[in-house]
Design a protein around this motif. Structure first.
Motif, PDB file in Angstrom:
ATOM      1  N   GLY A   3       0.667  -1.138   0.089  1.00 22.31           N
ATOM      2  CA  GLY A   3      -0.043  -0.088   0.036  1.00 22.31           C
ATOM      3  C   GLY A   3       0.939   1.283   0.024  1.00 22.31           C
ATOM      4  N   ASP A   5       0.355   5.484   1.153  1.00 24.11           N
ATOM      5  CA  ASP A   5      -0.410   6.406   1.742  1.00 24.11           C
ATOM      6  C   ASP A   5       0.244   7.554   1.551  1.00 24.11           C
ATOM      7  N   SER A   7      -1.789  10.585   1.939  1.00 21.37           N
ATOM      8  CA  SER A   7      -2.909  11.557   2.170  1.00 21.37           C
ATOM      9  C   SER A   7      -2.194  12.737   3.264  1.00 21.37           C
ATOM     10  N   ASN A  29      -4.045   5.257  -0.916  1.00 20.51           N
ATOM     11  CA  ASN A  29      -4.768   6.478  -0.283  1.00 20.51           C
ATOM     12  C   ASN A  29      -4.317   7.852  -0.586  1.00 20.51           C
ATOM     13  N   SER A  31      -6.058  10.633  -0.264  1.00 25.87           N
ATOM     14  CA  SER A  31      -7.229  11.620   0.438  1.00 25.87           C
ATOM     15  C   SER A  31      -6.596  12.838   1.106  1.00 25.87           C
ATOM     16  N   ASP A  53      -8.893   5.327  -1.919  1.00 31.18           N
ATOM     17  CA  ASP A  53      -9.310   6.456  -1.102  1.00 31.18           C
ATOM     18  C   ASP A  53      -8.994   7.905  -1.877  1.00 31.18           C
TER      19      ASP A  53
END
Length: 178
Positions: A3, A5, A7, A29, A31, A53
């Motif tokens: 993953g 991230d 964000s 992600n 976001s 996301d």
């Protein structure tokens, strides 16, 4: 890699198309950034993705059909996106429901908070001024005390200005002339 991230990193611009090459990624992600434009159709190439996301961005347009065929996704809470599985129909103006306002765009809630603060400030300040004016109108003792205080402040301000501004300027001017 399982993953990514990214964000809340103030990432701006369009979503990079190069993300399509990460076919084994399980979670992405993006976001709470400043991403704009459309969601790339190439996201359907992310066959092993379980969580995507893209919320709290400025994305617009319809959700690509290929994304709907992927496993489980975090639903996009964005009033400018349209198409299934969202309530917004493409080609119509976006509607902001209560759920979108609560869970939706951070900027709109921040603007609402700022507006509420200013309205509260103005109302409170006005109430204090009206209360003071009413007290001065109806209470003779307070009115006399108020005007004595204003007179004293004016007296002190006058002599403060005289001592700290006028006298030094006048003494320098007299030295330069003389």
């Amino acid at each position: 890699m399982s993953g990514i991230d990214v964000s809340s990193n103030r990432v701006s611009g369009e979503i990079p198309i190069e993300l399509r090459n990460m076919s084994n990624i399980q979670a992405l992600n993006l976001s709470h950034n400043h991403l704009i434009g459309r969601i790339p159709n190439t996201f359907s190439n992310l066959q092993k993705i379980e969580s995507l996301d893209l919320s709290y961005n400025r994305l617009n347009g319809s959700i690509p059909v290929g994304l709907l065929e992927l496993n489980s996704l975090t639903v996009f809470r964005n009033p400018f996106l349209c198409g299934y599985p969202l309530d917004n129909k493409c080609g119509m103006s976006p509607k902001l429901s209560n759920a979108t306002k609560i869970n939706g765009d951070e900027e709109s809630t921040e603007l609402e908070d700022i507006k509420c603060f200013y309205i509260g400030f103005v109302v409170s300040y006005g109430a204090i001024l009206l209360g003071l004016a009413a007290a001065l109108c109806f209470n003779r003792y307070w009115r006399k005390a108020w005007f004595r205080m204003i007179e004293a402040l004016m007296f002190y301000c006058y002599y403060f200005m005289l001592d700290s501004i006028v006298t030094p300027v006048k003494s320098r001017w007299c030295r330069n002339v003389g």
